[in-house]
Design a protein around this motif. Structure first.
Motif, mmCIF file in Angstrom:
data_model
loop_
_atom_site.group_PDB
_atom_site.id
_atom_site.type_symbol
_atom_site.label_atom_id
_atom_site.label_comp_id
_atom_site.label_asym_id
_atom_site.label_seq_id
_atom_site.Cartn_x
_atom_site.Cartn_y
_atom_site.Cartn_z
ATOM 1 N N THR B 90 0.931 -1.249 0.091
ATOM 2 C CA THR B 90 0.200 0.255 0.039
ATOM 3 C C THR B 90 0.713 0.894 0.443
ATOM 4 O OG1 THR B 90 -1.007 -0.732 1.731
ATOM 5 C CG2 THR B 90 -2.245 -0.363 0.200
ATOM 6 N N THR B 91 2.064 0.739 0.413
ATOM 7 C CA THR B 91 2.914 2.064 0.280
ATOM 8 C C THR B 91 3.631 2.796 -0.799
ATOM 9 O OG1 THR B 91 3.692 1.239 2.954
ATOM 10 C CG2 THR B 91 4.460 3.031 1.824
ATOM 11 N N TYR B 92 3.932 1.405 -1.068
ATOM 12 C CA TYR B 92 4.734 1.673 -2.761
ATOM 13 C C TYR B 92 3.497 2.210 -3.809
ATOM 14 C CZ TYR B 92 8.893 -0.210 -2.847
ATOM 15 O OH TYR B 92 10.580 -0.246 -2.899
ATOM 16 N N LEU B 93 2.018 1.490 -3.560
ATOM 17 C CA LEU B 93 0.852 2.214 -4.878
ATOM 18 C C LEU B 93 0.275 3.225 -4.369
ATOM 19 C CD1 LEU B 93 -0.201 -1.284 -5.655
ATOM 20 C CD2 LEU B 93 1.454 0.233 -7.025
ATOM 21 N N GLY B 94 0.159 4.072 -3.143
ATOM 22 C CA GLY B 94 -0.252 4.518 -2.275
ATOM 23 C C GLY B 94 -1.954 4.387 -1.976
ATOM 24 N N GLN B 95 -2.571 5.686 -1.219
ATOM 25 C CA GLN B 95 -3.917 5.494 -0.462
ATOM 26 C C GLN B 95 -5.270 4.549 -1.858
ATOM 27 O OE1 GLN B 95 -4.873 5.460 2.633
ATOM 28 N NE2 GLN B 95 -2.135 6.001 3.193
ATOM 29 N N SER B 96 -4.932 5.347 -3.177
ATOM 30 C CA SER B 96 -5.833 4.933 -3.677
ATOM 31 C C SER B 96 -5.516 3.502 -4.881
ATOM 32 C CB SER B 96 -5.732 6.095 -5.150
ATOM 33 O OG SER B 96 -4.908 6.503 -5.351
ATOM 34 N N ALA B 97 -5.622 2.792 -4.532
ATOM 35 C CA ALA B 97 -4.664 1.642 -4.961
ATOM 36 C C ALA B 97 -5.593 0.753 -4.780
ATOM 37 C CB ALA B 97 -3.261 0.792 -4.808
ATOM 38 N N THR B 98 -6.362 -0.871 -6.441
ATOM 39 C CA THR B 98 -7.372 -1.074 -6.029
ATOM 40 C C THR B 98 -5.879 -2.586 -5.082
ATOM 41 O OG1 THR B 98 -6.466 -1.837 -8.358
ATOM 42 C CG2 THR B 98 -8.091 -0.490 -8.044
ATOM 43 N N PRO B 99 -7.205 -2.997 -4.855
ATOM 44 C CA PRO B 99 -7.124 -4.829 -3.843
ATOM 45 C C PRO B 99 -5.924 -5.012 -4.790
ATOM 46 C CG PRO B 99 -9.322 -3.582 -3.476
ATOM 47 C CD PRO B 99 -9.226 -2.714 -4.329
ATOM 48 N N GLN B 100 -6.623 -5.311 -6.372
ATOM 49 C CA GLN B 100 -6.432 -6.088 -6.657
ATOM 50 C C GLN B 100 -4.862 -6.126 -7.278
ATOM 51 O OE1 GLN B 100 -7.453 -9.439 -8.340
ATOM 52 N NE2 GLN B 100 -5.527 -9.303 -9.019
ATOM 53 N N ALA B 101 -4.459 -4.419 -7.432
ATOM 54 C CA ALA B 101 -3.059 -4.039 -7.568
ATOM 55 C C ALA B 101 -2.296 -4.324 -5.941
ATOM 56 C CB ALA B 101 -2.622 -2.726 -7.415
ATOM 57 N N VAL B 102 -2.461 -4.301 -5.424
ATOM 58 C CA VAL B 102 -2.260 -4.615 -3.778
ATOM 59 C C VAL B 102 -2.000 -6.142 -3.514
ATOM 60 C CG1 VAL B 102 -2.077 -4.774 -1.276
ATOM 61 C CG2 VAL B 102 -3.468 -2.492 -2.815
ATOM 62 N N GLU B 103 -2.514 -6.618 -4.169
ATOM 63 C CA GLU B 103 -2.646 -7.866 -4.549
ATOM 64 C C GLU B 103 -1.523 -8.280 -5.296
ATOM 65 O OE1 GLU B 103 -2.513 -11.616 -2.595
ATOM 66 O OE2 GLU B 103 -3.935 -9.847 -2.155
ATOM 67 N N ASN B 104 -1.284 -7.926 -6.415
ATOM 68 C CA ASN B 104 -0.479 -8.063 -7.240
ATOM 69 C C ASN B 104 1.281 -7.957 -7.280
ATOM 70 O OD1 ASN B 104 -1.595 -9.069 -9.408
ATOM 71 N ND2 ASN B 104 -2.515 -7.342 -10.744
ATOM 72 N N ILE B 105 1.682 -6.350 -6.443
ATOM 73 C CA ILE B 105 2.749 -6.342 -6.098
ATOM 74 C C ILE B 105 2.792 -7.431 -4.518
ATOM 75 C CG2 ILE B 105 2.027 -4.480 -3.999
ATOM 76 C CD1 ILE B 105 3.931 -3.213 -5.973
#
Lengths: 275, 369
Positions: B90-105
């Motif tokens: 979440t720190t990497y992608l910022g607050q507005s990241a989608t759950p899918q993107a968080v899961e991927n990273i």
């Protein structure tokens, strides 16, 4: 103790600390400009309207310095007080209770001290979000390992005295023994240690801020001000050296007082006392 | 001295300074006889070994202790990072990241595996010098460290080369003129030097020697193609900063260590016998002061390893310290973890060296009572 017995160097130290605390307390009254107000061109030389010149964004350096005293001293003091409370409580408990508790605390403390303080702080601050209270807490916990070591050594000396034994035989609890028997008798060396840790806290906080991991802009703090203005050095602009000098002066003043306190403690103990 | 006085420098990590340690169980009942014959003592192999070679046994014990400590430190760094709150994805992608993107990273960085599995594979790699890949630059961490560690050690080595003889010399001078003018001057100056932050000393030197007089270079960048003398002139200012920072500590501790010996009863006896000052120092004080002074030097070298961090940032020197600070600001955890472990390793092993040298220099420590 009378005032005459205080050496000149200690007076210098006391005066310096008093000045810094005065600035910290009355910052809004003393400072000619606001903490975050852009008042002129960038890096104006000292003199004229701006007694110490302006910084990299055109803010008045003197005002930032005065407000910075507030932040720097508050954070360093809070961290030191917290680390002392924590370190002394744990070390006295270890010394009084002994046995497994003592072994557990001491070995864990050894493990904590096996990592250099700055490196430890860097690792921890890389993970934690950047808040002021987290910074204070990290500084306090890291510093308390040093307090623990001293506190335990001093308390062990006192814990074997007859009056502590008498208190135990009277049936007093561990808390009574810690606060009423041991604490008053260890206060003098621990006071000197407190000063030493405070000076260390100022330097440590400034170092962290300088590395960009301490107090976050736009709040003024001395270490951060050095970081803000460091690019000016190459052009011969000394704006970064002024907050640096403030840190150094305050730390020297604290150390001068500590030096005197320590000499006083060792002469109270008797002996040749020059070591 | 370490125990009663407040600590101004790094401290031995294994608790050897604290006199209240229970003596190791395997040493209890060591006979006074130095070389007992075989069969005279029973017990395990280690027990016999301790009797026959007390020095080697103690050194082995210290080595084992340090390796164990290092292992515990690696566990603590890794476990601590895990236990502390904060999700890197979440720190990497910022607050507005989608759950899918968080899961991927998370999957990308291997964070979806359990902690024990990640720790074991990391430790296995670290032992072979492979610290994984950096999250930020995708480079091999081990490769980067290999280059930068040499630079940092180069810097620290020259700082030590200058500061050690200087500190011991000045410390002895202060003892010789104890409580007279030279001692007082050295005392005040060193007290001031202890209070100076590293970056202040650094910028002061840059201001004067690089900007005003132009006799030194800034920034102190070194390249692979630089010749040895070019490198030396590049690191002149960083080395000077490190020397100034570490010198005061080392000198004050040397002074205290020597004074500690000088105020002991046998030196007083020698004084009362009417021996000359030189004879007292050379024959009575010096042999006993060697161990504490060696200890002081090793402890300050350990301090030097850490002091390198700030100095490298000030002088933009491509070493380990700068690598670590950069990684901390972008939360590049593999790099932070690796650098932290290496710094801790240097610190622990220098402290161990201090311990072992003290044991070698002082025979009394070999047969603890």
């Amino acid at each position: 103790m009378n005032l005459r017995s205080i050496p000149f160097s200690a007076w210098v130290g006391i005066a310096g600390i008093a000045l810094a605390i005065f600035c910290a307390v009355f910052a809004p009254v003393i400072a000619p400009f606001g903490e975050r107000d852009v008042v002129g061109d960038i890096w104006l030389p000292a003199g004229g309207d701006f007694l110490l010149g302006t910084d990299n964004l055109g803010r008045d350096l003197l005002s930032r310095l005065v407000y910075g005293a507030r932040t720097t001293i508050f954070v360093a003091l809070a961290a030191t007080v917290l680390s002392f409370s924590l370190g002394m409580l744990l070390s006295f408990t270890a010394a009084v209770v002994g046995g497994f508790t003592d072994q557990f605390f001491s070995r864990f403390n050894d493990l904590m001290m096996a990592i250099p303080t700055l490196i430890f702080a860097l690792v921890v601050l890389a993970v934690l979000p950047q808040h002021l209270w987290i910074l204070i807490l990290v500084m306090a916990v890291l510093d308390s390992t040093r307090v623990f070591r001293i506190g335990r050594a001093v308390a062990l000396d006192v814990a074997v005295m007859e009056f502590v034994e008498a208190a135990r035989l009277r049936g007093e609890g561990s808390l009574w023994i810690i606060f009423r028997e041991i604490l008053p008798n260890t206060l003098s060396p621990l006071l000197a240690e407190f000063g030493l840790r405070f000076a260390f806290s100022i330097l440590f906080l400034s170092t962290l801020s300088f590395l960009g991991l301490g107090i976050q802009p736009p709040s003024a703090d001395w270490g951060g001000m050095v970081k803000d203005n460091k690019d000016g050095i190459i052009f011969g602009i000394s704006a970064a050296l002024i907050p640096g000098a403030a840190i150094a002066t305050l730390a020297i003043c604290v150390n001068l007082v500590v030096d005197w306190l320590m000499k006083r403690t060792s002469s109270l103990k008797g002996g040749r006392g020059d070591a | 001295m370490m125990e009663s006085g407040p600590l101004t420098g790094p401290v031995p990590t294994d608790g050897s300074a604290d006199g209240t340690h229970p003596r190791p169980a395997e040493l209890s009942g060591v006979p006074a006889k130095p070389n007992p014959a075989d069969g005279e003592i029973g017990g395990t192999f280690w027990r016999r070994f301790t009797f026959r070679r007390p020095l080697a046994a103690l050194i082995l014990q210290r080595l084992g202790l340090s390796v164990g400590l290092l292992f515990a430190v690696s566990l603590m760094i890794s476990g601590g990072i895990e236990a502390l709150p904060g999700d890197f994805a979440t720190t990497y992608l910022g607050q507005s990241a989608t759950p899918q993107a968080v899961e991927n990273i998370r999957k990308d960085l291997g964070l979806d595996k359990p902690w024990t599995e990640r720790y074991l594979s990391w430790l296995g790699g670290a032992v072979q010098g492979d610290f994984g890949t950096s999250w930020a630059s995708k480079n091999s961490v081990g490769e980067q460290i290999g280059k930068r560690l040499g630079n940092s050690l180069f810097l620290a080595f020259f700082a030590a080369l200058i500061s050690v003889p200087l500190a011991v010399g000045l410390g002895m001078l202060a003892v010789q003129f104890r409580n007279r003018l030279p001692d007082k001057i050295i005392n005040v100056v060193s007290l001031a030097a202890i209070s100076l932050p590293e970056f202040f000393v650094g910028y002061l030197l840059i201001m004067f020697f690089a900007v005003k007089y132009g006799i030194a270079t800034f920034p102190a960048t070194v390249y692979d193609s630089m010749s040895f003398t070019e490198r030396l002139s590049a690191i002149a200012l960083p080395v000077a900063t490190l020397v100034l920072v570490v010198l005061a500590h080392m000198m004050r501790m040397t002074r205290a260590a020597i004074l500690n010996v000088m105020s002991s009863a046998y030196v007083e006896t020698a004084e009362l016998k009417g021996l000359s000052a030189f004879r007292i120092i050379a024959k009575h004080a010096a042999p006993n002061a060697v161990a504490p002074v060696i200890n002081v030097i090793a402890l300050n070298l350990a301090y030097l390893v850490v002091g390198v961090v700030v100095v490298e940032v000030v002088f933009v020197y491509p070493g380990m310290g700068q690598y670590m600070v950069d990684a901390v600001t972008v939360r590049d955890m593999p790099v932070v973890q690796a650098c932290g472990l290496i710094f801790a390793a240097f610190y622990i092993f220098l402290n161990m060296a201090a311990d072992i040298l003290a044991i070698i220099a002082n025979p009394r420590l070999r047969h603890p009572r």
